[in-house]
Each structure stands twice: as C-alpha cells, then as structure tokens.
Design an enzyme around this catalytic site. Structure first.
Site, PDB file in Angstrom:
ATOM      1  N   CYS A 103      46.113 -46.733 -78.199  1.00  0.00           N
ATOM      2  CA  CYS A 103      46.532 -45.329 -78.180  1.00  0.00           C
ATOM      3  C   CYS A 103      45.322 -44.401 -78.276  1.00  0.00           C
ATOM      4  O   CYS A 103      44.859 -44.074 -79.379  1.00  0.00           O
ATOM      5  CB  CYS A 103      47.489 -45.055 -79.333  1.00  0.00           C
ATOM      6  SG  CYS A 103      48.902 -46.182 -79.418  1.00  0.00           S
ATOM      7  N   GLY A 143      46.343 -33.373 -73.937  1.00  0.00           N
ATOM      8  CA  GLY A 143      45.195 -32.531 -73.624  1.00  0.00           C
ATOM      9  C   GLY A 143      43.865 -33.241 -73.655  1.00  0.00           C
ATOM     10  O   GLY A 143      42.819 -32.602 -73.607  1.00  0.00           O
ATOM     11  N   GLY A 186      34.801 -53.437 -72.046  1.00  0.00           N
ATOM     12  CA  GLY A 186      35.558 -54.621 -71.662  1.00  0.00           C
ATOM     13  C   GLY A 186      36.829 -54.271 -70.922  1.00  0.00           C
ATOM     14  O   GLY A 186      37.236 -54.977 -69.982  1.00  0.00           O
ATOM     15  N   GLN A 241      40.487 -59.809 -31.959  1.00  0.00           N
ATOM     16  CA  GLN A 241      39.240 -59.524 -32.659  1.00  0.00           C
ATOM     17  C   GLN A 241      39.399 -58.404 -33.687  1.00  0.00           C
ATOM     18  O   GLN A 241      38.768 -58.431 -34.752  1.00  0.00           O
ATOM     19  CB  GLN A 241      38.145 -59.168 -31.656  1.00  0.00           C
ATOM     20  CG  GLN A 241      36.749 -59.141 -32.266  1.00  0.00           C
ATOM     21  CD  GLN A 241      35.685 -58.894 -31.213  1.00  0.00           C
ATOM     22  OE1 GLN A 241      35.619 -57.823 -30.620  1.00  0.00           O
ATOM     23  NE2 GLN A 241      34.843 -59.902 -30.965  1.00  0.00           N
ATOM     24  N   GLU A 273      41.519 -46.285 -67.819  1.00  0.00           N
ATOM     25  CA  GLU A 273      40.275 -46.740 -68.450  1.00  0.00           C
ATOM     26  C   GLU A 273      39.083 -45.878 -68.028  1.00  0.00           C
ATOM     27  O   GLU A 273      37.946 -46.334 -67.954  1.00  0.00           O
ATOM     28  CB  GLU A 273      39.987 -48.220 -68.133  1.00  0.00           C
ATOM     29  CG  GLU A 273      41.141 -49.175 -68.394  1.00  0.00           C
ATOM     30  CD  GLU A 273      41.429 -49.355 -69.877  1.00  0.00           C
ATOM     31  OE1 GLU A 273      41.134 -48.429 -70.652  1.00  0.00           O
ATOM     32  OE2 GLU A 273      41.974 -50.392 -70.255  1.00  0.00           O
ATOM     33  N   ASN A 280      37.805 -43.128 -61.718  1.00  0.00           N
ATOM     34  CA  ASN A 280      36.597 -43.517 -60.980  1.00  0.00           C
ATOM     35  C   ASN A 280      35.633 -42.354 -60.801  1.00  0.00           C
ATOM     36  O   ASN A 280      34.432 -42.571 -60.620  1.00  0.00           O
ATOM     37  CB  ASN A 280      36.988 -44.138 -59.642  1.00  0.00           C
ATOM     38  CG  ASN A 280      37.473 -45.567 -59.822  1.00  0.00           C
ATOM     39  OD1 ASN A 280      37.623 -46.053 -60.942  1.00  0.00           O
ATOM     40  ND2 ASN A 280      37.731 -46.262 -58.733  1.00  0.00           N
ATOM     41  N   ARG A 293      24.642 -40.012 -64.474  1.00  0.00           N
ATOM     42  CA  ARG A 293      23.887 -39.517 -65.627  1.00  0.00           C
ATOM     43  C   ARG A 293      22.828 -40.522 -66.056  1.00  0.00           C
ATOM     44  O   ARG A 293      21.705 -40.142 -66.395  1.00  0.00           O
ATOM     45  CB  ARG A 293      24.845 -39.225 -66.779  1.00  0.00           C
ATOM     46  CG  ARG A 293      25.612 -37.926 -66.625  1.00  0.00           C
ATOM     47  CD  ARG A 293      26.549 -37.700 -67.793  1.00  0.00           C
ATOM     48  NE  ARG A 293      27.229 -36.412 -67.677  1.00  0.00           N
ATOM     49  CZ  ARG A 293      28.223 -36.024 -68.485  1.00  0.00           C
ATOM     50  NH1 ARG A 293      28.620 -36.822 -69.475  1.00  0.00           N
ATOM     51  NH2 ARG A 293      28.794 -34.850 -68.316  1.00  0.00           N
TER      52      ARG A 293
END
Length: 386
Positions: A123, A128, A239, A277, A362, A365, A374
C-alpha cells in the site's frame, strides 16, 4: 560473462513451467472472465516456495537471488500474467516484512506468508500521490506504544481479500524523509475497503481502495526505523520493477510461441502465412526484442544481487524496456492472428490487456526515463554505460 542457466536455475524454471501448465494456463481465461482471485491456487504456489522466492530461509523462504526469481516468474507468467503479477507483489511485500520487520512480526507473519497460507498487499499509492509517491498524506501519529493510522490508498492489488497490508504513512516532516512503513493486519478495526475496480486487465486479482480511520498499529509493527519507509519502499520497488518486467517477458514469450505455431498452421493464398516474408520479418523482430528484454531484465537482476551502485538505474532500464517491448510483442502476436486474435477463443487479446498496465505500475515508464536520464546527466555517470 555466462548467459547459460545453471542446473539449479533450470530446475526452478522447469518446476515453474510445469505449475504454470498444470494450474495457471487451463484456468487463466475463466479467472479473467469471471474476475476470480484464485486463493487455493496461490496456496499451491506457496507449497512450491513461489510465495517467498527471495525471502530468507529462516522464515520459510527459498532464499534465492533476484536473478533466480526472474527465471521463476517468467515461467509462471506464461501461464497467467495477472495471477503471476499478484504473486510477485506478494513476494515484494513479504520480503519487506522479512527484511525490515522486528522479530515478533517476522515470526508471526512470515512463515505463513512464504507458505502462501496468508497473503499480503502493498500500500503506497494514494489518490494524490502516484508518481510523486513522496507526497503521500496518509498519517501515522504516535499514540502510547503505537500509532494511529489515518488516510487512504488506491489501486491496491488483493485489497479486501488479503491478510496483511504493508503500508507507507507519514510520521514526520514533508517529503521522503518523513515516511515510515508498517505491517498492518488487514482486518484491523478502522479499515474499510472500497468497491472492486472494473479493469481492462489483471482481472484474476482484485483491486480496491483502502481507507484507514484511526487504526491502531503497535510500534512493534513498524518496519525499520521512523523515517525509513520511503527508502524501504524504493528498495522494494527495485525488485518490483524487475518483477513486473519479468511478467511482461513471460507473457510475450507465450504470445510469440502462440503466433509462431499459428503462422505455420494458418493458410492463405494456398500457403501457410509463415511462408510470407512480411510475417517472417514480424516474427524475427518479435524474437529479437524478446531476447533483448529478457537479457536486460536478467542484467538488472544481477546488478541488484551484486548491490551494484547503479542497480536502481538498471532496474529502471529493465522495467522500461521490457514492459514496452512486451506489450509490442503481444500486440504483434495478436496482429499475426488477424481477426482471430481479437476474440477470446485465443489468449492474445488477454495477453495485450494484461501487459498494458505494466507500463504504468511500479513507476510509469515516463518516470523510469526520468530516473535514467537524471543519473545519466549527473556527475560521475561515466561508468553507467561502461
């Protein structure tokens, strides 16, 4: 530099594939359509150690490396992306309790969590505070020998059906330094759960908001020291980013294999479409991108295992590349199937829906690119690309 898996890793991979083929793949479409959270299947995964892959052995975990974990999760994701993604979230939350919890909490919770007998949710995100996670507002105020927790979280995987919540809350000043982490029983008085969100994908795991109203949390349930919560969250997310990247790779591998077989069977203009192809080039690009994504993830995992000074940047690179390429591979696999790829008789449309969110969670992107840029532009970054 050895790109080959060792005997133990091959054994882990085979065990995970067998489990995915037996328990996940045959049920994935039904779990998706009916929005079933397969708790019993998660317990079976726990019996094989998949609910505590990189948790220490003293609390029932397998004690494996992050590289080993990527091999296992990739194999599982080929069976069901959504369920595997929840397993990775559970692993991350369980690892946080095992790594930073006080002895009483570790002993009370971790053996059951690593066995899959109890399940955990992570969590962090708030209404916000999404990409700007350090601006979270949920508060934990000192009260005797504990804290009173007040605030709300959103987009929490497993919420309402898990047993333990790993919660980030503000105990001090504004910014990252004022955040602490807590292990909170999911049925504690004062916790309420919102409605189950209707989602584009990831339908085999429930997603809800959580409201905390004056919830008492004993001091013993704090993970780490006061003010260390954001650091713990970011260590977990290194991770976690590898985990979600791995789920994209595993799903993309399954999609490519399905497209490869279909191209050899589908005939148009008197020949298999694999003879054209244009289709061959598409499959070749997909295979190349899959291998590139997989190796980037494994490089990031190796950096994290080695505590490399640039590990966080490499994890961000892996997450960004693998989730972007994973979505593209799944989408191209759907395209190879033509109209059939768009119907639910085939798994392609589910693959596309399930991996799309990996580019968001997570850390989006876009945020991954901020982290990478950075570091690249900072002094002393010469070794980053070496």
């Amino acid at each position: 530099m050895d790109f080959e898996l060792n005997d133990d890793q091959i054994a882990f991979q085979e065990t995970a594939r067998e489990f995915a083929d037996r328990e996940l793949a045959p049920n994935a479409a039904r779990w998706d359509e009916e929005c079933i959270f397969p708790v019993e299947t998660l317990r079976l995964a726990g019996e094989l150690g998949f609910c505590g892959v990189y948790c220490p052995e003293d609390v029932g975990g397998l004690g494996l490396s992050r590289l080993d974990a990527t091999i296992i999760f990739e194999a599982l994701a080929g069976g069901c992306t959504s369920t595997t993604a929840y397993i990775t979230i559970h692993n991350m939350a369980t690892w946080m309790v095992a790594a930073f919890g006080q002895d009483a909490v570790r002993e009370a919770w971790c053996p059951q969590l690593t066995a899959g007998e109890k399940l955990a949710s992570y969590c962090l995100t708030e209404p916000g505070a999404g990409s700007d996670a350090a601006s979270l507002r949920t508060k934990a105020v000192r009260d005797g020998d504990g804290y009173r927790l007040t605030g709300s979280k959103v987009f929490i995987s497993g919420a309402g059906e898990t047993d333990l919540l790993v919660v980030m809350a503000r105990t001090g000043r504004e910014g990252a330094g004022g955040v602490s982490a807590f292990a909170v029983p999911a049925d504690a008085e004062g916790i309420t759960y919102g409605r189950k969100e209707g989602k584009m994908g990831w339908n085999s795991q429930p997603t809800r908001g959580i409201t905390f109203e004056d919830v008492f949390v004993p001091e013993a349930n704090r993970l780490g020291a006061e003010g260390e919560g954001f650091r713990i969250a970011m260590k977990g997310l290194d991770g976690g980013r590898l985990n979600v990247a791995t789920c994209s790779v595993g799903t993309a591998a399954a999609a490519l294999d399905t497209a490869r077989r279909y191209a050899g069977e589908r005939k148009q203009f008197g020949q298999a479409i694999s003879e054209f192809q244009g289709v061959q080039f598409k499959l070749a690009d997909m295979a190349t991108e899959l291998v590139a994504a997989r190796q980037m993830v494994r490089l990031g995992a190796a950096r994290l295992d080695a505590k490399h000074p640039e590990a966080t940047t490499y994890c961000a690179m892996a997450k960004c590349l693998a989730t972007d390429l994973g979505f593209r591979i799944c989408n191209e696999a759907l395209q190879v199937h033509g109209g059939y790829g768009y119907i639910r008789e085939y798994p392609l449309e589910r693959h596309v829906r399930d991996v799309r969110v990996h580019q968001i969670l997570e850390g989006t992107n876009e945020i991954m690119r901020v982290i990478i840029a950075r570091r690249l532009l900072a002094p002393g970054s010469e070794n980053l690309l070496a």
